[in-house]
Design an enzyme around this catalytic site. Structure first.
Site, PDB file in Angstrom:
ATOM      1  N   VAL A   1       7.915 -22.110   4.698  1.00 15.02           N
ATOM      2  CA  VAL A   1       6.613 -21.459   4.905  1.00 15.02           C
ATOM      3  C   VAL A   1       6.814 -20.054   5.486  1.00 15.02           C
ATOM      4  O   VAL A   1       6.186 -19.091   5.045  1.00 15.02           O
ATOM      5  CB  VAL A   1       5.714 -22.324   5.809  1.00 15.02           C
ATOM      6  CG1 VAL A   1       4.480 -21.557   6.272  1.00 15.02           C
ATOM      7  CG2 VAL A   1       5.302 -23.596   5.079  1.00 15.02           C
TER       8      VAL A   1
ATOM      9  N   LYS B   1       3.051 -32.713   9.830  1.00 17.10           N
ATOM     10  CA  LYS B   1       3.457 -34.118   9.888  1.00 17.10           C
ATOM     11  C   LYS B   1       3.598 -34.576  11.318  1.00 17.10           C
ATOM     12  O   LYS B   1       4.002 -33.799  12.186  1.00 17.10           O
ATOM     13  CB  LYS B   1       4.824 -34.276   9.223  1.00 17.10           C
ATOM     14  CG  LYS B   1       4.770 -34.285   7.740  1.00 17.10           C
ATOM     15  CD  LYS B   1       5.979 -35.022   7.194  1.00 17.10           C
ATOM     16  CE  LYS B   1       5.893 -35.086   5.693  1.00 17.10           C
ATOM     17  NZ  LYS B   1       6.409 -33.871   5.065  1.00 17.10           N
TER      18      LYS B   1
ATOM     19  N   GLU C   1       5.351 -22.230  -2.113  1.00  8.63           N
ATOM     20  CA  GLU C   1       6.706 -22.184  -1.543  1.00  8.63           C
ATOM     21  C   GLU C   1       7.681 -22.965  -2.435  1.00  8.63           C
ATOM     22  O   GLU C   1       7.260 -23.741  -3.297  1.00  8.63           O
ATOM     23  CB  GLU C   1       6.714 -22.757  -0.134  1.00  8.63           C
ATOM     24  CG  GLU C   1       6.320 -24.220  -0.082  1.00  8.63           C
ATOM     25  CD  GLU C   1       7.005 -24.957   1.045  1.00  8.63           C
ATOM     26  OE1 GLU C   1       8.249 -24.908   1.095  1.00  8.63           O
ATOM     27  OE2 GLU C   1       6.301 -25.594   1.843  1.00  8.63           O
TER      28      GLU C   1
HETATM   29  N1  PSU Z   1       7.161 -30.012   6.646  1.00  2.81           N
HETATM   30  C1  PSU Z   1       6.948 -30.885   5.650  1.00  2.81           C
HETATM   31  N2  PSU Z   1       7.577 -30.697   4.465  1.00  2.81           N
HETATM   32  C2  PSU Z   1       8.410 -29.670   4.263  1.00  2.81           C
HETATM   33  C3  PSU Z   1       8.596 -28.745   5.315  1.00  2.81           C
HETATM   34  C4  PSU Z   1       7.946 -28.955   6.490  1.00  2.81           C
HETATM   35  O1  PSU Z   1       6.192 -31.809   5.831  1.00  2.81           O
HETATM   36  O2  PSU Z   1       8.991 -29.530   3.177  1.00  2.81           O
HETATM   37  C5  PSU Z   1       9.458 -27.549   5.094  1.00  2.81           C
HETATM   38  C6  PSU Z   1       8.569 -26.325   4.890  1.00  2.81           C
HETATM   39  O3  PSU Z   1       9.197 -25.441   3.981  1.00  2.81           O
HETATM   40  C7  PSU Z   1       8.533 -25.716   6.275  1.00  2.81           C
HETATM   41  C8  PSU Z   1       9.914 -26.007   6.769  1.00  2.81           C
HETATM   42  O4  PSU Z   1       8.264 -24.340   6.261  1.00  2.81           O
HETATM   43  O5  PSU Z   1      10.212 -27.304   6.271  1.00  2.81           O
HETATM   44  C9  PSU Z   1      10.030 -25.950   8.256  1.00  2.81           C
HETATM   45  O6  PSU Z   1      11.364 -26.158   8.607  1.00  2.81           O
HETATM   46  P1  PSU Z   1      11.858 -25.876  10.102  1.00  2.81           P
HETATM   47  O7  PSU Z   1      11.189 -26.924  10.928  1.00  2.81           O
HETATM   48  O8  PSU Z   1      13.340 -26.035  10.029  1.00  2.81           O
HETATM   49  O9  PSU Z   1      11.391 -24.499  10.433  1.00  2.81           O
END
Ligand code: PSU
Ligand code: MN
Length: 309
Positions: free
Chosen positions: A113, A166, A28
Site C-alpha cells: 500500500v 486485519k 496494488e
Molecule cells: N494486509 C493484508 N493483506 C496484504 C497486506 C496487508 O491483509 O496483502 C500487504 C499490503 O500490501 C500492505 C502490506 O501494504 O502487506 C503491509 O506490510 P507491512 O506490514 O510489512 O508494512
C-alpha cells in the site's frame, strides 16, 4: 530527469485517461505477488481490472518489473510477468522506502500500500483500491513493527479504499495511530471500522453513504492540504467469516509465527498464508470477495471526483 522518466513507466491507457481527466483507480500488486496463492492471484487481478473496465474506469495496477515501476499493467507486460509469478522469491515485497533500491538494481517486486500510494501520487492518481491496509502489529511495544502504510497515508494525497485492516494487527493501536496522523477514516455505509474478514468492530468511525458527499469532502480535504484518506468498506455479508472462529485461527497463526521467529516484512505474508491453510481456503475466498467489492466502490468514488467521465 531522464533516469527518473525511464524508471517510472505510465501505460498508454493510464496516460490517456489521466490526460483526459477520466477516472482512474490504482491497484496494488502485493496481492498478486505475496497476498494470494497462484492461480487465485492471477484470476483476481483480471477480475479487478475487468470490474473497473466495466465501470468505465482505467485500471492502473502498479508493479515493479526488472527495475521499472509500471503504472498500468498492459497485456505485453503481463505476458512477461506471468512466468515469473510462479518463481518463488522472484518478486520482492516493496514498501515505499524500497523503491529507489529496487529501481537502481533492476529488481522486481509487488508494491505494498505504501509504495503503491507513492507511485500513484507521482502519477496524479487519487483513488486506490486494496484489500486491507497495513498497520500497527500486535506486540508493537516490543517489536516497534508499524507498517509504513500509515506513514504513506499521512504523506500522499490518495484515497485508499480498503476493508479496514486485519485483526492480525493491533486494531485499537492502528485506529489510534491513524488519528494521531490526522488521516481521515470514513465508514462506507457503516459506523464501525471493519476488520477485513468481518464487517464490524467496536471502533466507531464517521459514516458516509453517498459518492457525491465523498467528492465534496475529498475536495475540501485537499484544499486544506490533507493527504491520504481511508474509505473503509465492509466485506459483503455473504462473504464474511465468523468473528470468533477467525480470531482463534489468527491467534494460532501468530503463535506459530512467534515460534518460528518470523518478523518484519515476512510477517504479514506468513500470517496470510497460515490463515489460508488453517481456514482451508475460506480466508482466501473472503479476500477475493472484498477485493472485488473494494474495486467497485473505488470505481464509484473515482467517477464522482473525476473531471469528466
Ligand atoms: N494486509 C493484508 N493483506 C496484504 C497486506 C496487508 O491483509 O496483502 C500487504 C499490503 O500490501 C500492505 C502490506 O501494504 O502487506 C503491509 O506490510 P507491512 O506490514 O510489512 O508494512
Ligand atoms: Mn512491518
Amino acid at each position: 530527469m531522464p533516469e527518473f522518466k525511464q524508471s517510472i513507466v505510465v501505460s498508454s491507457a493510464v496516460q490517456q485517461a489521466l490526460k483526459a481527466g477520466l477516472p482512474v483507480v490504482a491497484l496494488e500488486s502485493t496481492v498478486l505477488t505475496h497476498g494470494l496463492p497462484y492461480p487465485q492471484n492471477l484470476e483476481i487481478f483480471q477480475d479487478l481490472e475487468s470490474i473497473l473496465a466495466s465501470e468505465g474506469v482505467a485500471a492502473a495496477t502498479i508493479i515493479v518489473f526488472e527495475g521499472r515501476a509500471h503504472i498500468g499493467l498492459d497485456e505485453p507486460l503481463l505476458q512477461k510477468i506471468l512466468p515469473k509469478l510462479q518463481e518463488p522469491g522472484y518478486f520482492k515485497k516493496l514498501g515505499m522506502r524500497d523503491l529507489p533500491l529496487a529501481l537502481a538494481l533492476g529488481q522486481s517486486g509487488g508494491t505494498t500500500v505504501s509504495a503503491t500510494m507513492k507511485l500513484a501520487a507521482l502519477a496524479g492518481i487519487e483513488v486506490f483500491a486494496t484489500g486491507g491496509i497495513g498497520g500497527v502489529h500486535r506486540g508493537w511495544e516490543q517489536s516497534l513493527d508499524i507498517s509504513s502504510d500509515l506513514r504513506a497515508l499521512a504523506t500522499f494525497p490518495v484515497t485508499v479504499v480498503s476493508a479496514g485492516c486485519k485483526a492480525i494487527l493491533d486494531v485499537a493501536a492502528t485506529v489510534e495511530y491513524l488519528e494521531t496522523l490526522a488521516v481521515p477514516v470514513l465508514g462506507w455505509q457503516t459506523e464501525t471500522f471493519p476488520l477485513f474478514y468481518t464487517a464490524q468492530s467496536e471502533f466507531g468511525i464517521p459514516r458516509v453513504d453517498d459518492a457525491k458527499d465523498f467528492a465534496k469532502l475529498w475536495k475540501l480535504h485537499k484544499l486544506m492540504d490533507g493527504k491520504g484518506l481511508v474509505v473503509a468498506n465492509p466485506i459483503p455479508a455473504d462473504a464474511a467469516l465468523d468473528p470468533e472462529k477467525i480470531e482463534t485461527k489468527i491467534a494460532c497463526c501468530l503463535q506459530t509465527a512467534q515460534e518460528k521467529g518470523v518478523s518484519g516484512k515476512a510477517l504479514t505474508p506468513f500470517l496470510l498464508d497460515c490463515l489460508a491453510q488453517t481456514t482451508k481456503g475460506d480466508s482466501v475466498k473472503a479476500n477475493l470477495a472484498l477485493l472485488k467489492n473494494n474495486a467497485r466502490l473505488a470505481a464509484k468514488l473515482a467517477k464522482a471526483i473525476a473531471k469528466k467521465g
